[in-house]
Design a protein around this motif. Structure first.
Motif, PDB file in Angstrom:
ATOM      1  N   CYS A  13      -3.861   6.329   5.141  1.00 37.56           N
ATOM      2  CA  CYS A  13      -3.445   5.301   6.097  1.00 37.56           C
ATOM      3  C   CYS A  13      -1.956   5.486   6.418  1.00 37.56           C
ATOM      4  O   CYS A  13      -1.302   6.360   5.857  1.00 37.56           O
ATOM      5  CB  CYS A  13      -3.668   3.916   5.505  1.00 37.56           C
ATOM      6  SG  CYS A  13      -2.443   3.482   4.271  1.00 37.56           S
ATOM      7  N   CYS A  26       0.843  -1.210   0.000  1.00 37.29           N
ATOM      8  CA  CYS A  26       0.000   0.000   0.000  1.00 37.29           C
ATOM      9  C   CYS A  26       0.875   1.255   0.000  1.00 37.29           C
ATOM     10  O   CYS A  26       1.851   1.338   0.741  1.00 37.29           O
ATOM     11  CB  CYS A  26      -0.884  -0.045   1.239  1.00 37.29           C
ATOM     12  SG  CYS A  26      -2.030   1.306   1.348  1.00 37.29           S
ATOM     13  N   CYS A  59      -5.269  -0.540   1.091  1.00 40.28           N
ATOM     14  CA  CYS A  59      -6.154  -0.807   2.225  1.00 40.28           C
ATOM     15  C   CYS A  59      -7.382   0.097   2.039  1.00 40.28           C
ATOM     16  O   CYS A  59      -7.322   1.078   1.280  1.00 40.28           O
ATOM     17  CB  CYS A  59      -5.439  -0.519   3.531  1.00 40.28           C
ATOM     18  SG  CYS A  59      -5.070   1.214   3.769  1.00 40.28           S
ATOM     19  N   HIS A 104       0.238  -1.583   8.295  1.00 40.37           N
ATOM     20  CA  HIS A 104      -0.605  -2.745   7.966  1.00 40.37           C
ATOM     21  C   HIS A 104       0.071  -3.639   6.928  1.00 40.37           C
ATOM     22  O   HIS A 104       0.987  -3.215   6.217  1.00 40.37           O
ATOM     23  CB  HIS A 104      -1.998  -2.316   7.503  1.00 40.37           C
ATOM     24  CG  HIS A 104      -2.008  -1.586   6.194  1.00 40.37           C
ATOM     25  ND1 HIS A 104      -1.929  -2.227   4.997  1.00 40.37           N
ATOM     26  CD2 HIS A 104      -2.087  -0.255   5.914  1.00 40.37           C
ATOM     27  CE1 HIS A 104      -1.971  -1.335   4.026  1.00 40.37           C
ATOM     28  NE2 HIS A 104      -2.050  -0.131   4.541  1.00 40.37           N
TER      29      HIS A 104
HETATM   30 ZN   LIG Z   1      -2.876   1.445   3.466  1.00 36.78          ZN
END
Ligand SMILES: [Zn+2]
Length: 277
Positions: free
Chosen positions: A103, A80, A147, A109
């Motif tokens: 994010c 990501c 994400c 993540h």
């Molecule tokens: Zn992300």
């Protein structure tokens, strides 16, 4: 003079003795030597040795990391692209002001998680490595996994809400050196299915159709049983991840070749199918 003569005589006597001794030893050895037979036929083996067959040298582990001169495309290229450094986006609707935050990216993540490990559909990775190998040019992945938070941040349009980027089943990319010839790359994608032994005799994979319905691109997309391919021209499909000046290609997966089932977006897979750190 006499001294030298004596020395020479002594040397001759000693040398003569040791010669005699040697031949004596040889005689004794010959008398006592015992020969032993080998009780085995010429074609009798305890461990038969197989016939040598010439084969190509297998790659060393470090050689697997490369395709031609470039690093092999792996799951890592799909991480990501979100970052906490990115400023929030302000939107106004119905007199209300809302802020959308990005994010924390790969630090916060994982990739989609399946059966205890990070996961991206192998068909996408295979296709990109094939393109890299055939063109001997670097494939630039601009967007792999997103994400849900980064997906909304990158593209707030309704169209994007069920993007397969969130489940590791979609990739956007271009090829360095072929930035302005994306059609060549689309042709290579088709060639992949015509070359691969597991697909080349199956028309469901080798035959590509054009998708005639309305989409967000001006070029009719191509599809077969496994993938759906879109070509975004230089002024189409721009979002946070594809904020560059080149046309790009998006491959979306329709069919899981390993599980032999369709690949569909699911909210639960998108929102719960990855680890947060
Ligand atoms: Zn992300």
């Amino acid at each position: 003079m006499i001294k030298i003569l004596y020395t020479f005589l002594l040397f001759a006597i000693l040398a003569g003795c040791s010669g005699l001794e040697d031949s004596e030893k040889k005689k004794i050895r010959k008398m006592n030597a015992i020969g032993e037979h080998i009780y085995r036929s010429h074609n009798e083996y305890i461990f038969p040795i197989g016939k040598s067959v010439r084969r190509e040298r297998e790659n060393y582990p470090w050689e697997h990391a490369y395709v031609g001169n470039f690093h092999r495309i792996t799951e890592d290229c799909f991480r990501c692209r979100g970052s906490q450094q990115n400023a929030f986006i302000t939107q106004h609707s119905n007199g209300q002001e809302t802020h959308t935050f990005d994010c924390g990216g790969m630090d916060q993540h994982s990739l989609p998680f399946k059966e205890g490990k990070e996961f991206i559909y192998s068909a996408l990775i295979d296709l990109l490595n094939y393109i890299q190998e055939k063109t001997q040019k670097k494939v630039i992945v601009t967007c792999g996994h997103r994400c849900p938070k980064h997906n909304t941040y990158s593209d707030t349009s309704k169209f994007n809400r069920t993007s397969k980027h969130m489940i590791g089943a979609e990739v956007d990319f271009y090829v360095r050196g072929l930035e302005w010839s994306p059609e060549t790359v689309v042709q290579l994608i088709k060639d992949y299915y015509r070359e691969q032994p597991r697909f080349r005799s199956d028309e469901n994979f080798t035959h590509f159709h054009r998708y005639e319905k309305d989409t967000n691109v001006s070029t009719l997309p191509w599809y077969n049983k496994e993938i759906f391919v879109k070509l975004f021209k230089k002024d189409e499909g721009r979002d946070f991840d594809n904020n560059h000046r080149y046309p790009f290609i998006s491959i979306q997966l329709k069919w899981d070749r390993d599980q032999k089932e369709p690949v569909t977006y699911s909210w639960s897979q998108a929102f719960n199918g990855y680890l947060r750190y």
